[in-house]
Scaffold this motif. Sequence first.
Motif, mmCIF file in Angstrom:
data_model
loop_
_atom_site.group_PDB
_atom_site.id
_atom_site.type_symbol
_atom_site.label_atom_id
_atom_site.label_comp_id
_atom_site.label_asym_id
_atom_site.label_seq_id
_atom_site.Cartn_x
_atom_site.Cartn_y
_atom_site.Cartn_z
ATOM 1 N N MET A 1 -66.806 -36.831 21.843
ATOM 2 C CA MET A 1 -67.993 -36.924 21.023
ATOM 3 C C MET A 1 -67.643 -37.677 19.742
ATOM 4 O O MET A 1 -66.745 -37.285 19.024
ATOM 5 C CB MET A 1 -68.509 -35.542 20.674
ATOM 6 C CG MET A 1 -69.140 -34.834 21.824
ATOM 7 S SD MET A 1 -69.765 -33.252 21.282
ATOM 8 C CE MET A 1 -69.006 -32.243 22.523
ATOM 9 N N SER A 2 -68.341 -38.716 19.486
ATOM 10 C CA SER A 2 -68.012 -39.548 18.337
ATOM 11 C C SER A 2 -68.538 -38.926 17.047
ATOM 12 O O SER A 2 -69.731 -38.774 16.846
ATOM 13 C CB SER A 2 -68.604 -40.939 18.523
ATOM 14 O OG SER A 2 -70.003 -40.850 18.609
ATOM 15 N N GLY A 3 -67.610 -38.543 16.194
ATOM 16 C CA GLY A 3 -67.983 -38.054 14.882
ATOM 17 C C GLY A 3 -68.434 -36.605 14.815
ATOM 18 O O GLY A 3 -68.747 -36.122 13.740
ATOM 19 N N MET A 4 -68.495 -35.901 15.921
ATOM 20 C CA MET A 4 -68.940 -34.514 15.887
ATOM 21 C C MET A 4 -67.776 -33.616 16.288
ATOM 22 O O MET A 4 -67.274 -33.691 17.396
ATOM 23 C CB MET A 4 -70.124 -34.286 16.826
ATOM 24 C CG MET A 4 -70.660 -32.864 16.760
ATOM 25 S SD MET A 4 -72.021 -32.547 17.873
ATOM 26 C CE MET A 4 -73.326 -33.388 17.054
ATOM 27 N N GLY A 5 -67.368 -32.774 15.353
ATOM 28 C CA GLY A 5 -66.277 -31.868 15.631
ATOM 29 C C GLY A 5 -66.734 -30.642 16.394
ATOM 30 O O GLY A 5 -67.938 -30.402 16.592
ATOM 31 N N GLU A 6 -65.766 -29.857 16.816
ATOM 32 C CA GLU A 6 -66.088 -28.652 17.578
ATOM 33 C C GLU A 6 -66.852 -27.647 16.727
ATOM 34 O O GLU A 6 -67.765 -26.975 17.204
ATOM 35 C CB GLU A 6 -64.804 -28.019 18.097
ATOM 36 C CG GLU A 6 -65.026 -26.810 18.973
ATOM 37 C CD GLU A 6 -63.719 -26.227 19.483
ATOM 38 O OE1 GLU A 6 -63.704 -25.017 19.737
ATOM 39 O OE2 GLU A 6 -62.745 -26.977 19.624
ATOM 40 N N GLY A 7 -66.505 -27.568 15.443
ATOM 41 C CA GLY A 7 -67.193 -26.640 14.546
ATOM 42 C C GLY A 7 -68.650 -26.995 14.369
ATOM 43 O O GLY A 7 -69.522 -26.118 14.303
ATOM 44 N N GLN A 8 -68.963 -28.283 14.305
ATOM 45 C CA GLN A 8 -70.350 -28.711 14.160
ATOM 46 C C GLN A 8 -71.148 -28.393 15.418
ATOM 47 O O GLN A 8 -72.311 -28.003 15.332
ATOM 48 C CB GLN A 8 -70.414 -30.204 13.872
ATOM 49 C CG GLN A 8 -69.945 -30.571 12.487
ATOM 50 C CD GLN A 8 -69.962 -32.069 12.275
ATOM 51 O OE1 GLN A 8 -69.864 -32.837 13.225
ATOM 52 N NE2 GLN A 8 -70.060 -32.477 11.022
ATOM 53 N N LEU A 9 -70.535 -28.561 16.565
ATOM 54 C CA LEU A 9 -71.213 -28.268 17.821
ATOM 55 C C LEU A 9 -71.530 -26.772 17.924
ATOM 56 O O LEU A 9 -72.640 -26.399 18.310
ATOM 57 C CB LEU A 9 -70.365 -28.712 19.013
ATOM 58 C CG LEU A 9 -70.987 -28.546 20.384
ATOM 59 C CD1 LEU A 9 -72.259 -29.380 20.483
ATOM 60 C CD2 LEU A 9 -70.004 -28.952 21.459
ATOM 61 N N VAL A 10 -70.580 -25.944 17.549
ATOM 62 C CA VAL A 10 -70.810 -24.496 17.570
ATOM 63 C C VAL A 10 -71.921 -24.130 16.593
ATOM 64 O O VAL A 10 -72.776 -23.286 16.891
ATOM 65 C CB VAL A 10 -69.500 -23.741 17.235
ATOM 66 C CG1 VAL A 10 -69.756 -22.265 17.006
ATOM 67 C CG2 VAL A 10 -68.483 -23.941 18.335
#
Length: 58
Positions: A1-10
Amino acid sequence: MSGMGEGQLVSIVALLGWLVLCFGAYRSYQIDTSQTIRMALMWGAIFAAVAFVFSLVM
């Protein structure tokens, strides 16, 4: 995912879960659609008025 970290997804998934929970709680009051739209427009007008006042002050 470009530019989206795991924390943002959660965080996005959690916010969607809260949205579903709030929607279910609101629908449990069995308020009709016209009253829902009227309340949404009133809240939008309130927020717009407050934003307008703040833009005049600052």
